[in-house]
Design a protein around this motif. Structure first.
Motif, PDB file in Angstrom:
ATOM      1  N   ARG A  82       0.823  -1.202   0.000  1.00 36.29           N
ATOM      2  CA  ARG A  82       0.000   0.000   0.000  1.00 36.29           C
ATOM      3  C   ARG A  82       0.865   1.263   0.000  1.00 36.29           C
ATOM      4  O   ARG A  82       0.506   2.272  -0.617  1.00 36.29           O
ATOM      5  N   HIS A  83       1.996   1.199   0.681  1.00 35.13           N
ATOM      6  CA  HIS A  83       2.944   2.326   0.674  1.00 35.13           C
ATOM      7  C   HIS A  83       3.394   2.619  -0.756  1.00 35.13           C
ATOM      8  O   HIS A  83       3.384   3.770  -1.206  1.00 35.13           O
ATOM      9  N   VAL A  84       3.768   1.585  -1.487  1.00 38.65           N
ATOM     10  CA  VAL A  84       4.211   1.746  -2.875  1.00 38.65           C
ATOM     11  C   VAL A  84       3.053   2.193  -3.759  1.00 38.65           C
ATOM     12  O   VAL A  84       3.212   3.044  -4.647  1.00 38.65           O
ATOM     13  N   ALA A  85       1.858   1.629  -3.526  1.00 36.05           N
ATOM     14  CA  ALA A  85       0.688   1.976  -4.336  1.00 36.05           C
ATOM     15  C   ALA A  85       0.338   3.453  -4.178  1.00 36.05           C
ATOM     16  O   ALA A  85      -0.016   4.118  -5.162  1.00 36.05           O
ATOM     17  N   TYR A  86       0.409   3.966  -2.964  1.00 37.27           N
ATOM     18  CA  TYR A  86       0.139   5.395  -2.741  1.00 37.27           C
ATOM     19  C   TYR A  86       1.122   6.256  -3.535  1.00 37.27           C
ATOM     20  O   TYR A  86       0.737   7.256  -4.174  1.00 37.27           O
ATOM     21  N   GLN A  87       2.396   5.896  -3.494  1.00 38.81           N
ATOM     22  CA  GLN A  87       3.409   6.662  -4.222  1.00 38.81           C
ATOM     23  C   GLN A  87       3.120   6.647  -5.721  1.00 38.81           C
ATOM     24  O   GLN A  87       3.174   7.683  -6.391  1.00 38.81           O
ATOM     25  N   ARG A  88       2.808   5.463  -6.255  1.00 40.68           N
ATOM     26  CA  ARG A  88       2.569   5.336  -7.692  1.00 40.68           C
ATOM     27  C   ARG A  88       1.325   6.118  -8.105  1.00 40.68           C
ATOM     28  O   ARG A  88       1.336   6.846  -9.099  1.00 40.68           O
ATOM     29  N   LEU A  89       0.243   5.972  -7.344  1.00 42.02           N
ATOM     30  CA  LEU A  89      -0.999   6.648  -7.693  1.00 42.02           C
ATOM     31  C   LEU A  89      -0.831   8.167  -7.651  1.00 42.02           C
ATOM     32  O   LEU A  89      -1.331   8.881  -8.532  1.00 42.02           O
ATOM     33  N   ASP A  90      -0.152   8.658  -6.640  1.00 46.42           N
ATOM     34  CA  ASP A  90       0.054  10.100  -6.539  1.00 46.42           C
ATOM     35  C   ASP A  90       0.824  10.627  -7.743  1.00 46.42           C
ATOM     36  O   ASP A  90       0.488  11.680  -8.300  1.00 46.42           O
ATOM     37  N   GLY A  91       1.851   9.884  -8.154  1.00 49.30           N
ATOM     38  CA  GLY A  91       2.622  10.298  -9.319  1.00 49.30           C
ATOM     39  C   GLY A  91       1.792  10.290 -10.587  1.00 49.30           C
ATOM     40  O   GLY A  91       1.878  11.209 -11.417  1.00 49.30           O
ATOM     41  N   GLN A  92       0.957   9.254 -10.759  1.00 47.98           N
ATOM     42  CA  GLN A  92       0.124   9.169 -11.962  1.00 47.98           C
ATOM     43  C   GLN A  92      -0.900  10.302 -12.008  1.00 47.98           C
ATOM     44  O   GLN A  92      -1.072  10.954 -13.039  1.00 47.98           O
ATOM     45  N   LEU A  93      -1.600  10.525 -10.901  1.00 48.95           N
ATOM     46  CA  LEU A  93      -2.648  11.546 -10.881  1.00 48.95           C
ATOM     47  C   LEU A  93      -2.078  12.943 -11.045  1.00 48.95           C
ATOM     48  O   LEU A  93      -2.716  13.821 -11.642  1.00 48.95           O
ATOM     49  N   SER A  94      -0.874  13.180 -10.530  1.00 47.92           N
ATOM     50  CA  SER A  94      -0.265  14.516 -10.642  1.00 47.92           C
ATOM     51  C   SER A  94       0.058  14.878 -12.084  1.00 47.92           C
ATOM     52  O   SER A  94       0.204  16.058 -12.408  1.00 47.92           O
ATOM     53  N   ARG A  95       0.157  13.866 -12.955  1.00 44.32           N
ATOM     54  CA  ARG A  95       0.458  14.122 -14.370  1.00 44.32           C
ATOM     55  C   ARG A  95      -0.797  14.118 -15.247  1.00 44.32           C
ATOM     56  O   ARG A  95      -0.698  14.203 -16.468  1.00 44.32           O
ATOM     57  N   MET A  96      -1.978  13.993 -14.629  1.00 41.68           N
ATOM     58  CA  MET A  96      -3.234  13.922 -15.389  1.00 41.68           C
ATOM     59  C   MET A  96      -3.964  15.255 -15.384  1.00 41.68           C
ATOM     60  O   MET A  96      -3.822  16.061 -14.463  1.00 41.68           O
ATOM     61  N   THR A  97      -4.796  15.448 -16.409  1.00 40.97           N
ATOM     62  CA  THR A  97      -5.684  16.599 -16.444  1.00 40.97           C
ATOM     63  C   THR A  97      -6.877  16.337 -15.520  1.00 40.97           C
ATOM     64  O   THR A  97      -7.087  15.216 -15.052  1.00 40.97           O
ATOM     65  N   MET A  98      -7.682  17.364 -15.275  1.00 35.75           N
ATOM     66  CA  MET A  98      -8.864  17.207 -14.441  1.00 35.75           C
ATOM     67  C   MET A  98      -9.837  16.204 -15.067  1.00 35.75           C
ATOM     68  O   MET A  98     -10.472  15.421 -14.363  1.00 35.75           O
ATOM     69  N   GLU A  99      -9.949  16.223 -16.403  1.00 38.15           N
ATOM     70  CA  GLU A  99     -10.850  15.290 -17.087  1.00 38.15           C
ATOM     71  C   GLU A  99     -10.382  13.848 -16.918  1.00 38.15           C
ATOM     72  O   GLU A  99     -11.195  12.944 -16.715  1.00 38.15           O
ATOM     73  N   GLU A 100      -9.079  13.635 -17.002  1.00 39.58           N
ATOM     74  CA  GLU A 100      -8.552  12.277 -16.833  1.00 39.58           C
ATOM     75  C   GLU A 100      -8.745  11.796 -15.397  1.00 39.58           C
ATOM     76  O   GLU A 100      -9.081  10.627 -15.168  1.00 39.58           O
ATOM     77  N   GLN A 101      -8.557  12.680 -14.425  1.00 40.11           N
ATOM     78  CA  GLN A 101      -8.795  12.303 -13.034  1.00 40.11           C
ATOM     79  C   GLN A 101     -10.266  11.955 -12.806  1.00 40.11           C
ATOM     80  O   GLN A 101     -10.577  11.017 -12.078  1.00 40.11           O
ATOM     81  N   ALA A 102     -11.165  12.721 -13.442  1.00 39.48           N
ATOM     82  CA  ALA A 102     -12.594  12.427 -13.328  1.00 39.48           C
ATOM     83  C   ALA A 102     -12.915  11.060 -13.924  1.00 39.48           C
ATOM     84  O   ALA A 102     -13.754  10.320 -13.403  1.00 39.48           O
ATOM     85  N   GLU A 103     -12.221  10.699 -15.006  1.00 37.84           N
ATOM     86  CA  GLU A 103     -12.454   9.392 -15.617  1.00 37.84           C
ATOM     87  C   GLU A 103     -11.991   8.271 -14.682  1.00 37.84           C
ATOM     88  O   GLU A 103     -12.664   7.245 -14.550  1.00 37.84           O
ATOM     89  N   VAL A 104     -10.860   8.469 -14.016  1.00 36.71           N
ATOM     90  CA  VAL A 104     -10.390   7.487 -13.028  1.00 36.71           C
ATOM     91  C   VAL A 104     -11.430   7.325 -11.925  1.00 36.71           C
ATOM     92  O   VAL A 104     -11.806   6.204 -11.549  1.00 36.71           O
ATOM     93  N   ARG A 105     -11.912   8.444 -11.422  1.00 37.33           N
ATOM     94  CA  ARG A 105     -12.896   8.415 -10.327  1.00 37.33           C
ATOM     95  C   ARG A 105     -14.192   7.721 -10.768  1.00 37.33           C
ATOM     96  O   ARG A 105     -14.731   6.879 -10.054  1.00 37.33           O
ATOM     97  N   ASN A 106     -14.681   8.038 -11.963  1.00 37.09           N
ATOM     98  CA  ASN A 106     -15.924   7.444 -12.444  1.00 37.09           C
ATOM     99  C   ASN A 106     -15.800   5.940 -12.660  1.00 37.09           C
ATOM    100  O   ASN A 106     -16.725   5.176 -12.385  1.00 37.09           O
ATOM    101  N   ARG A 107     -14.658   5.505 -13.155  1.00 33.43           N
ATOM    102  CA  ARG A 107     -14.469   4.067 -13.359  1.00 33.43           C
ATOM    103  C   ARG A 107     -14.423   3.336 -12.023  1.00 33.43           C
ATOM    104  O   ARG A 107     -14.964   2.228 -11.890  1.00 33.43           O
TER     105      ARG A 107
END
Length: 488
Positions: free
Chosen positions: A156-181
């Protein structure tokens, strides 16, 4: 003189005792460090900083971790089946696969899909609920520690790091798509999924629904063991911002969990209402909102990355109601399926019956859906064909899907979803959809469409002007009643 001699004689003994004590302390610290380091969690005291990620991570079966070259698509489908059922490690593995950390996965790289499954793993209580944890006490304790709990914490420690890095490089629309899925996948898991969604929106829990004092939750929030903000820790702002905290949404998902008939969800809902004075006042508002709620997707988006390996939807809900509704799909005239297949480009003409389809045409549909190519049209694939055509803009498929939800044919009855698809077909000018929506407003479907006679008449007039027969005759009857009342 005797005292002096006695003191001199005792010094060697004292030095010996001090040396023995020092040796004992050193041995003790060595044993402690060895026992803690052996658990493989670098976040624990005295853990070896030179440990590799492989030694910290939980083990995986070879069938999951293998390269799979020619069997890559089959391996992904196997993982997705398990991940949709809530398997914590399958969700982690999918997040890793779509992140393309290995060279053999570069062809399926998809940051959004990777973020979805990494986020679902973080929200999965299989990852943070203790299994056989023991109290370590001060300095790591003397008792044996739980290797299983420790490796999950590291994951979970590694997953948090990876997710934070991925989301920080996404647009608001892409983040909304992650949330909706994520919302869609959890909504297919009945009460358990809705309860998880409630925790994701509840400020009394950690960023992904874990207990607020969870170590990884504190790390994500940038807090120390005492719960106070620690600027040196920084935290993971992009990850914790994926699901904004909102009491109304938290109440909504708890309410939806209760509607599945789950008794435990009812207990949690009452606990939620009592947790703060303001929450108990949301009841009536949330009840109306819940009746109108529909998941963000009709079924999981079947987009395919450049590799051509589609995202299969393994979210088929379990339960007698679903099985019964699916069994009734044979009551639907097959011509509607045929029209959906023509709209999707699977066939050039409308198939009147299943036997009119060739094996290659059925395989084309199965490939589009990410299903195994069995050359046999199943009941779920008939439903998916209509859903896929509706999602892609076929007003005819949208109208048929609305009727299916109204009657419980192929899918469980759901008036909110039926109204949604009537509305979508109406926006494309379907007179039949206008007439159906007028019935909703004429009768009033609790919460979905409040009774509104004027709106019902307006819709029926529009439907009649568009040439829909039943609506025209119904309109004549309404006008006749008006004329009689005027004569009186």
């Amino acid at each position: 003189m005797r005292d002096s001699e006695a003191t001199t004689d005792e010094r060697p003994d004292r030095r010996g005792r001090r040396s023995a004590a020092a040796v004992g302390v050193i041995a003790l610290v060595a044993m402690l460090a060895g026992s803690v380091a052996s658990c493989g969690n670098p976040s624990l005291p005295f853990a070896g900083g030179g440990e590799t990620a492989a030694s910290n991570a939980c083990p995986r079966p070879q069938s999951v971790t293998g390269s799979e070259f020619n069997a890559q698509e089959a391996g992904l489908r196997q993982l997705r089946r398990a991940a949709f059922r809530g398997d914590f490690f399958a969700q982690l593995e999918l997040g890793t696969r779509y992140a393309a950390l290995r060279a053999t996965d570069k062809n399926i790289e998809d940051p959004i899909e990777s973020a979805v499954w990494t986020g679902l793993a973080l929200a999965n209580d299989e990852g943070f609920a203790p299994i056989n944890r023991v109290d370590r006490g001060g300095f790591g304790g003397w008792r044996p520690v739980s290797r299983y709990d420790d490796c999950r914490a590291w994951e979970r420690h590694v997953a948090y790091q990876r997710l934070d890095g991925q989301l920080s490089r996404m647009t608001m629309e892409e983040q909304a798509e992650v949330r909706n899925r994520m919302i869609y996948v959890l909504s297919t898991q009945d009460a358990d999924g809705f309860r998880t969604l409630a925790r994701l929106h509840d400020a009394l829990y950690g960023p992904f629904g874990e207990p607020s004092d969870n170590r990884e939750a504190r790390e994500a929030l940038g807090r120390n063991s005492g719960g106070q903000t620690d600027r040196r820790r920084g935290g993971y702002p992009s990850a914790i911002g994926l699901f904004p905290r909102n009491d109304v949404d938290a109440y909504l998902y708890n309410y939806l969990a209760v509607q599945t008939g789950d008794v435990g969800a009812y207990v949690l809902l009452k606990d939620f209402e009592r947790s703060t004075p303001a929450r108990s006042r949301y009841g009536a508002f949330v009840e109306a909102k819940a009746r109108q709620w529909v998941p963000p997707y009709e079924f999981y988006p079947n987009e395919a990355p450049d590799s051509g390996v589609p995202f299969s939807d393994e979210s088929r809900p379990r339960g007698d109601a679903y099985e019964y509704a699916l069994g009734r799909v044979t009551e639907l005239p097959f011509v509607h399926v045929g029209r959906a297949l023509r709209y999707l480009g699977v066939t050039e003409t409308v198939a009147e019956q299943a036997s009119d389809l060739s094996a290659r045409q059925i395989q084309t549909l199965e490939a589009m859906l990410g299903h195994n190519m069995e050359s046999r049209l199943s009941a779920i694939e008939m439903v998916r064909a209509i859903q896929l055509a509706a999602v892609n803009g076929s007003s005819e498929a949208q109208l048929v899907l609305a009727v299916m939800y109204s009657e419980g044919i192929g899918v469980p009855p759901d008036y909110a979803r039926a109204f949604h698809w009537y509305d979508q077909a109406d926006k494309q000018g379907s007179p039949e959809a206008k007439f159906a929506m007028s019935t909703y407003f004429a009768l009033g479907v609790a919460g979905v469409a409040d009774q509104d006679k004027a709106q019902a008449v307006a819709l029926r007039i529009d439907s009649a002007l568009a040439g829909f027969g039943p609506s025209a005759s119904r309109l004549q009857a309404v006008l006749a009643q008006v004329s009689r009342s005027q004569r009186r």
